[in-house]
Design a protein around this motif. Structure first.
Motif, PDB file in Angstrom:
ATOM      1  N   SER A  37       0.852  -1.194   0.000  1.00 29.73           N
ATOM      2  CA  SER A  37       0.000   0.000   0.000  1.00 29.73           C
ATOM      3  C   SER A  37       0.885   1.240   0.000  1.00 29.73           C
ATOM      4  O   SER A  37       2.068   1.162   0.349  1.00 29.73           O
ATOM      5  N   PRO A  38       0.334   2.397  -0.351  1.00 24.27           N
ATOM      6  CA  PRO A  38       1.117   3.633  -0.326  1.00 24.27           C
ATOM      7  C   PRO A  38       1.677   3.968   1.065  1.00 24.27           C
ATOM      8  O   PRO A  38       2.694   4.642   1.174  1.00 24.27           O
ATOM      9  N   LYS A  39       1.026   3.479   2.119  1.00 23.77           N
ATOM     10  CA  LYS A  39       1.497   3.770   3.476  1.00 23.77           C
ATOM     11  C   LYS A  39       2.434   2.703   4.031  1.00 23.77           C
ATOM     12  O   LYS A  39       2.855   2.769   5.179  1.00 23.77           O
ATOM     13  N   THR A  82      -4.623  -6.263   1.868  1.00 19.34           N
ATOM     14  CA  THR A  82      -5.764  -5.398   2.195  1.00 19.34           C
ATOM     15  C   THR A  82      -6.268  -5.604   3.625  1.00 19.34           C
ATOM     16  O   THR A  82      -7.032  -4.789   4.123  1.00 19.34           O
ATOM     17  N   GLY A 140      -4.056  -2.706   4.931  1.00 19.52           N
ATOM     18  CA  GLY A 140      -4.225  -1.399   4.307  1.00 19.52           C
ATOM     19  C   GLY A 140      -5.218  -1.506   3.168  1.00 19.52           C
ATOM     20  O   GLY A 140      -5.092  -2.389   2.320  1.00 19.52           O
ATOM     21  N   PRO A 141      -6.223  -0.649   3.119  1.00 22.73           N
ATOM     22  CA  PRO A 141      -7.294  -0.794   2.134  1.00 22.73           C
ATOM     23  C   PRO A 141      -6.899  -0.457   0.693  1.00 22.73           C
ATOM     24  O   PRO A 141      -7.601  -0.823  -0.219  1.00 22.73           O
ATOM     25  N   ASP A 142      -5.770   0.198   0.499  1.00 19.71           N
ATOM     26  CA  ASP A 142      -5.419   0.673  -0.840  1.00 19.71           C
ATOM     27  C   ASP A 142      -4.193  -0.033  -1.416  1.00 19.71           C
ATOM     28  O   ASP A 142      -3.344   0.574  -2.058  1.00 19.71           O
ATOM     29  N   CYS A 143      -4.078  -1.331  -1.201  1.00 15.61           N
ATOM     30  CA  CYS A 143      -2.944  -2.114  -1.684  1.00 15.61           C
ATOM     31  C   CYS A 143      -3.013  -2.322  -3.197  1.00 15.61           C
ATOM     32  O   CYS A 143      -4.098  -2.317  -3.789  1.00 15.61           O
ATOM     33  N   ALA A 144      -1.841  -2.540  -3.777  1.00 17.48           N
ATOM     34  CA  ALA A 144      -1.726  -2.882  -5.194  1.00 17.48           C
ATOM     35  C   ALA A 144      -0.623  -3.922  -5.334  1.00 17.48           C
ATOM     36  O   ALA A 144       0.323  -3.957  -4.543  1.00 17.48           O
TER      37      ALA A 144
END
Length: 105
Positions: A55-57, A81, A84-88
């Protein structure tokens, strides 16, 4: 003694028998020390079909030993996820993943 035997029989040395070196991919820049260690573990894993998500964080997860690269990517993303909810997906097997939307037109 072992290296001499291997050399004498044209079998190389134990360094060759140790296996391939891990691929050289850059760690995601948002990772902290623990995350960089996790990424190094991911790179050292020789299991077939593995993926690393981040994730960005700095939340991250990786999964290995899957039947396909797609299955590994889905499992790593699902695990990431949880933290962190915004993983890629960052890497699949020995290559960096394509950014979201890069392959579509």
């Amino acid at each position: 003694m072992i290296d001499s035997f291997l050399r004498d029989h044209h079998l190389g040395t134990r360094d060759i028998a140790a296996g391939p070196t891990p691929p050289s991919l850059p760690a995601p820049p948002q990772l902290r020390e623990k995350g960089r260690a996790g990424f190094a573990d991911y790179l050292a894993t020789s299991s077939p079909h593995r993926a690393f998500a981040v994730s960005p964080k700095g939340a991250y997860a990786y999964r290995s030993g899957r039947r396909s690269a797609r299955e590994a990517a889905e499992a790593a993303l699902a695990a990431c996820t949880e933290y962190g909810p915004d993983c890629a997906v960052y890497a699949i097997d020995d290559e960096l993943a394509e950014p979201a939307g890069a392959g579509s037109r």
